[in-house]
Motif scaffolding. Structure first.
Motif, PDB file in Angstrom:
ATOM      1  N   PRO A   1      30.524  93.742 -15.856  1.00  0.00           N
ATOM      2  CA  PRO A   1      31.648  93.380 -16.746  1.00  0.00           C
ATOM      3  C   PRO A   1      31.316  92.090 -17.507  1.00  0.00           C
ATOM      4  CG  PRO A   1      32.164  92.833 -14.468  1.00  0.00           C
ATOM      5  CD  PRO A   1      30.849  93.530 -14.436  1.00  0.00           C
ATOM      6  N   VAL A   2      30.662  92.230 -18.636  1.00  0.00           N
ATOM      7  CA  VAL A   2      30.090  91.095 -19.351  1.00  0.00           C
ATOM      8  C   VAL A   2      31.160  90.095 -19.766  1.00  0.00           C
ATOM      9  CG1 VAL A   2      28.874  90.403 -21.453  1.00  0.00           C
ATOM     10  CG2 VAL A   2      28.061  92.351 -20.122  1.00  0.00           C
ATOM     11  N   LEU A   3      32.240  90.574 -20.372  1.00  0.00           N
ATOM     12  CA  LEU A   3      33.267  89.656 -20.859  1.00  0.00           C
ATOM     13  C   LEU A   3      33.928  88.902 -19.705  1.00  0.00           C
ATOM     14  CD1 LEU A   3      34.918  88.521 -23.183  1.00  0.00           C
ATOM     15  CD2 LEU A   3      36.476  90.478 -22.962  1.00  0.00           C
ATOM     16  N   ALA A   4      34.263  89.601 -18.636  1.00  0.00           N
ATOM     17  CA  ALA A   4      34.896  88.945 -17.491  1.00  0.00           C
ATOM     18  C   ALA A   4      33.950  87.949 -16.834  1.00  0.00           C
ATOM     19  CB  ALA A   4      35.332  90.000 -16.471  1.00  0.00           C
TER      20      ALA A   4
ATOM     21  N   PRO B   1      25.623  89.114 -11.366  1.00  0.00           N
ATOM     22  CA  PRO B   1      26.001  89.493 -12.732  1.00  0.00           C
ATOM     23  C   PRO B   1      25.545  88.476 -13.776  1.00  0.00           C
ATOM     24  CG  PRO B   1      27.843  89.810 -11.242  1.00  0.00           C
ATOM     25  CD  PRO B   1      26.795  89.101 -10.465  1.00  0.00           C
ATOM     26  N   LEU B   2      25.640  87.189 -13.458  1.00  0.00           N
ATOM     27  CA  LEU B   2      25.190  86.174 -14.408  1.00  0.00           C
ATOM     28  C   LEU B   2      23.686  86.247 -14.636  1.00  0.00           C
ATOM     29  CD1 LEU B   2      27.289  83.003 -13.459  1.00  0.00           C
ATOM     30  CD2 LEU B   2      27.217  84.133 -15.690  1.00  0.00           C
ATOM     31  N   LEU B   3      22.926  86.471 -13.565  1.00  0.00           N
ATOM     32  CA  LEU B   3      21.478  86.612 -13.717  1.00  0.00           C
ATOM     33  C   LEU B   3      21.142  87.822 -14.578  1.00  0.00           C
ATOM     34  CD1 LEU B   3      19.777  85.806 -10.282  1.00  0.00           C
ATOM     35  CD2 LEU B   3      19.552  84.576 -12.445  1.00  0.00           C
ATOM     36  N   ALA B   4      21.845  88.923 -14.344  1.00  0.00           N
ATOM     37  CA  ALA B   4      21.593  90.125 -15.141  1.00  0.00           C
ATOM     38  C   ALA B   4      21.893  89.881 -16.614  1.00  0.00           C
ATOM     39  CB  ALA B   4      22.438  91.280 -14.607  1.00  0.00           C
ATOM     40  N   MET B   5      22.985  89.189 -16.910  1.00  0.00           N
ATOM     41  CA  MET B   5      23.330  88.871 -18.299  1.00  0.00           C
ATOM     42  C   MET B   5      22.323  87.910 -18.917  1.00  0.00           C
ATOM     43  SD  MET B   5      27.461  88.399 -17.979  1.00  0.00           S
ATOM     44  CE  MET B   5      27.457  87.431 -19.496  1.00  0.00           C
TER      45      MET B   5
ATOM     46  N   ASN C   1      19.078  90.074 -19.766  1.00  0.00           N
ATOM     47  CA  ASN C   1      19.309  90.962 -20.903  1.00  0.00           C
ATOM     48  C   ASN C   1      20.771  91.394 -20.879  1.00  0.00           C
ATOM     49  OD1 ASN C   1      19.478  93.355 -22.634  1.00  0.00           O
ATOM     50  ND2 ASN C   1      17.234  93.285 -22.680  1.00  0.00           N
ATOM     51  N   GLU C   2      21.553  90.852 -21.790  1.00  0.00           N
ATOM     52  CA  GLU C   2      22.991  91.118 -21.778  1.00  0.00           C
ATOM     53  C   GLU C   2      23.307  92.574 -22.070  1.00  0.00           C
ATOM     54  OE1 GLU C   2      26.752  89.552 -24.350  1.00  0.00           O
ATOM     55  OE2 GLU C   2      25.524  88.017 -23.353  1.00  0.00           O
ATOM     56  N   ASP C   3      22.591  93.187 -23.018  1.00  0.00           N
ATOM     57  CA  ASP C   3      22.847  94.593 -23.347  1.00  0.00           C
ATOM     58  C   ASP C   3      22.519  95.501 -22.164  1.00  0.00           C
ATOM     59  OD1 ASP C   3      23.696  93.981 -25.911  1.00  0.00           O
ATOM     60  OD2 ASP C   3      21.663  94.080 -26.742  1.00  0.00           O
ATOM     61  N   LEU C   4      21.410  95.242 -21.499  1.00  0.00           N
ATOM     62  CA  LEU C   4      21.034  96.041 -20.340  1.00  0.00           C
ATOM     63  C   LEU C   4      22.043  95.852 -19.208  1.00  0.00           C
ATOM     64  CD1 LEU C   4      19.004  97.935 -19.009  1.00  0.00           C
ATOM     65  CD2 LEU C   4      17.684  95.917 -18.303  1.00  0.00           C
ATOM     66  N   ALA C   5      22.512  94.627 -19.032  1.00  0.00           N
ATOM     67  CA  ALA C   5      23.518  94.370 -17.995  1.00  0.00           C
ATOM     68  C   ALA C   5      24.794  95.152 -18.287  1.00  0.00           C
ATOM     69  CB  ALA C   5      23.818  92.870 -17.927  1.00  0.00           C
ATOM     70  N   ARG C   6      25.174  95.242 -19.550  1.00  0.00           N
ATOM     71  CA  ARG C   6      26.371  96.008 -19.917  1.00  0.00           C
ATOM     72  C   ARG C   6      26.178  97.488 -19.611  1.00  0.00           C
ATOM     73  NH1 ARG C   6      26.743  94.090 -24.508  1.00  0.00           N
ATOM     74  NH2 ARG C   6      28.451  92.594 -24.242  1.00  0.00           N
ATOM     75  N   VAL C   7      25.005  98.015 -19.907  1.00  0.00           N
ATOM     76  CA  VAL C   7      24.715  99.418 -19.621  1.00  0.00           C
ATOM     77  C   VAL C   7      24.757  99.681 -18.120  1.00  0.00           C
ATOM     78  CG1 VAL C   7      22.905 101.184 -19.710  1.00  0.00           C
ATOM     79  CG2 VAL C   7      23.374  99.779 -21.721  1.00  0.00           C
TER      80      VAL C   7
ATOM     81  N   GLY D   1      37.359  71.156  -4.617  1.00  0.00           N
ATOM     82  CA  GLY D   1      37.148  71.938  -5.832  1.00  0.00           C
ATOM     83  C   GLY D   1      35.707  72.381  -5.971  1.00  0.00           C
ATOM     84  N   GLY D   2      34.770  71.514  -5.574  1.00  0.00           N
ATOM     85  CA  GLY D   2      33.360  71.875  -5.652  1.00  0.00           C
ATOM     86  C   GLY D   2      33.015  73.053  -4.759  1.00  0.00           C
ATOM     87  N   ALA D   3      33.602  73.092  -3.565  1.00  0.00           N
ATOM     88  CA  ALA D   3      33.362  74.213  -2.659  1.00  0.00           C
ATOM     89  C   ALA D   3      33.855  75.524  -3.263  1.00  0.00           C
ATOM     90  CB  ALA D   3      34.050  73.960  -1.312  1.00  0.00           C
ATOM     91  N   VAL D   4      35.008  75.467  -3.925  1.00  0.00           N
ATOM     92  CA  VAL D   4      35.549  76.670  -4.579  1.00  0.00           C
ATOM     93  C   VAL D   4      34.635  77.112  -5.723  1.00  0.00           C
ATOM     94  CG1 VAL D   4      37.476  77.582  -5.929  1.00  0.00           C
ATOM     95  CG2 VAL D   4      37.926  76.155  -3.928  1.00  0.00           C
ATOM     96  N   VAL D   5      34.182  76.143  -6.535  1.00  0.00           N
ATOM     97  CA  VAL D   5      33.300  76.468  -7.660  1.00  0.00           C
ATOM     98  C   VAL D   5      32.003  77.105  -7.160  1.00  0.00           C
ATOM     99  CG1 VAL D   5      31.874  75.479  -9.504  1.00  0.00           C
ATOM    100  CG2 VAL D   5      34.246  74.751  -9.236  1.00  0.00           C
ATOM    101  N   LEU D   6      31.403  76.540  -6.116  1.00  0.00           N
ATOM    102  CA  LEU D   6      30.152  77.090  -5.593  1.00  0.00           C
ATOM    103  C   LEU D   6      30.363  78.482  -4.996  1.00  0.00           C
ATOM    104  CD1 LEU D   6      28.433  73.996  -3.925  1.00  0.00           C
ATOM    105  CD2 LEU D   6      27.782  75.169  -6.033  1.00  0.00           C
ATOM    106  N   ALA D   7      31.495  78.693  -4.333  1.00  0.00           N
ATOM    107  CA  ALA D   7      31.777  80.014  -3.772  1.00  0.00           C
ATOM    108  C   ALA D   7      31.915  81.053  -4.888  1.00  0.00           C
ATOM    109  CB  ALA D   7      33.048  79.963  -2.922  1.00  0.00           C
ATOM    110  N   LEU D   8      32.617  80.694  -5.952  1.00  0.00           N
ATOM    111  CA  LEU D   8      32.775  81.619  -7.082  1.00  0.00           C
ATOM    112  C   LEU D   8      31.451  81.841  -7.804  1.00  0.00           C
ATOM    113  CD1 LEU D   8      36.198  80.384  -8.516  1.00  0.00           C
ATOM    114  CD2 LEU D   8      35.747  82.490  -7.253  1.00  0.00           C
ATOM    115  N   LEU D   9      30.637  80.779  -7.908  1.00  0.00           N
ATOM    116  CA  LEU D   9      29.332  80.935  -8.541  1.00  0.00           C
ATOM    117  C   LEU D   9      28.442  81.880  -7.729  1.00  0.00           C
ATOM    118  CD1 LEU D   9      27.368  80.121 -10.779  1.00  0.00           C
ATOM    119  CD2 LEU D   9      26.686  78.171  -9.365  1.00  0.00           C
ATOM    120  N   ALA D  10      28.496  81.782  -6.402  1.00  0.00           N
ATOM    121  CA  ALA D  10      27.728  82.697  -5.558  1.00  0.00           C
ATOM    122  C   ALA D  10      28.180  84.139  -5.768  1.00  0.00           C
ATOM    123  CB  ALA D  10      27.880  82.294  -4.092  1.00  0.00           C
TER     124      ALA D  10
END
Length: 263
Positions: free
Chosen positions: A164-167, A147-151, A154-160, A133-142
């Motif tokens: 996909p902020v909500l997803a 997108p997470l760093l962009a949010m 600045n979340e508003d700038l990332a949306r512009v 499970g940890g390997a899957v979590v790390l792969a998805l985090l990568a």
């Protein structure tokens, strides 16, 4: 070294390698209270897992995912502040979990081991869940890293810019829920937030880039597991809390060095 200590070490290090990078975003996005809410809800997942007869880690993850979805929907109503919603959900789910465990008539539940962990009882099957499970979590985090760093910046700038902020937010919450499920056997549902936050907070002092901070957080978490297990073995201390105290000791030690990392 005894087999149970080797399994405990392998399980603890596996959780630390996942919790460290994920905890960096918890620190950056100031989501510690959300982590507490998910961990409190884990007790309800344990009770439902016993009732449904399914793997407890899977049940905890499913309840965490459901809670994350409810929180996102309630946030969109904008009638209550986020910290109020988290407080409401945190204490409600914890109380429901305690009531559900108390109502289990045919199953004897060792509540303390789920609340504070029982790392010395980690089995081969648990290791498969933690590392797989940890390997899957790390792969998805990568995959979600940029997108997470962009949010986070600045979340508003990332949306512009088309993120996909909500997803992305839902994906991050799902990873949090999965990590709490994986860590349940190691440090317990009440202490997992500490393993997410403390190594990341310690690494923040030294890292100059987000990627370096994630790697340092994983290493500090693994070192905390080794130190906590060593203290537990020598002084007959509860292993889960000892791991957290070891992480806190490393954090305090890090404060003696000049700050040179990310803010």
């Amino acid at each position: 070294m005894d087999d149970f200590l080797l399994r405990a070490l392998a399980g603890g290090v596996g959780v630390a390698l996942v919790a460290g990078p994920l905890g960096c975003f918890v620190v950056w996005r100031r989501m510690a209270y959300f982590g507490d809410t998910l961990s409190h809800a884990a007790l309800l997942g344990i009770a439902l897992g016993f009732v449904a007869g399914i793997n407890l880690m899977l049940a905890v993850a499913l309840v965490g995912l459901a809670l994350a979805g409810v929180l996102v929907l309630m946030q969109r109503q904008r009638k209550l502040a986020t910290d109020t919603l988290l407080g409401l959900l945190s204490h409600t789910t914890l109380s429901l979990g305690l009531i559900a465990v108390a109502l289990l008539q045919t199953v004897r539940v060792d509540l303390m081991s789920y609340l504070f962990g029982d790392i010395l009882a980690v089995s081969g099957g648990d290791l498969a869940w933690i590392w797989g499970g940890g390997a899957v979590v790390l792969a998805l985090l990568a995959w979600l890293w940029r997108p997470l760093l962009a949010m986070t910046v600045n979340e508003d700038l990332a949306r512009v810019e088309g993120v996909p902020v909500l997803a992305t937010q839902l994906g991050f919450m799902m990873l949090m829920a999965a990590t709490i499920a994986l860590a349940m056997k190691v440090v317990g549902v009440l202490l997992i937030t500490a393993l997410l936050i403390i190594p990341a907070a310690c690494a923040r002092r030294f890292a100059r880039t987000p990627e370096i901070m994630a790697g340092l957080a994983a290493a500090i978490g693994a070192l905390s597991v080794c130190g906590g297990l060593g203290a537990s073995f020598r002084a007959d201390l509860p292993a889960g809390p000892a791991v957290v105290v070891a992480a806190a000791a490393l954090f305090l030690l890090s404060q003696l060095f000049p700050r040179g990392g990310t803010r």
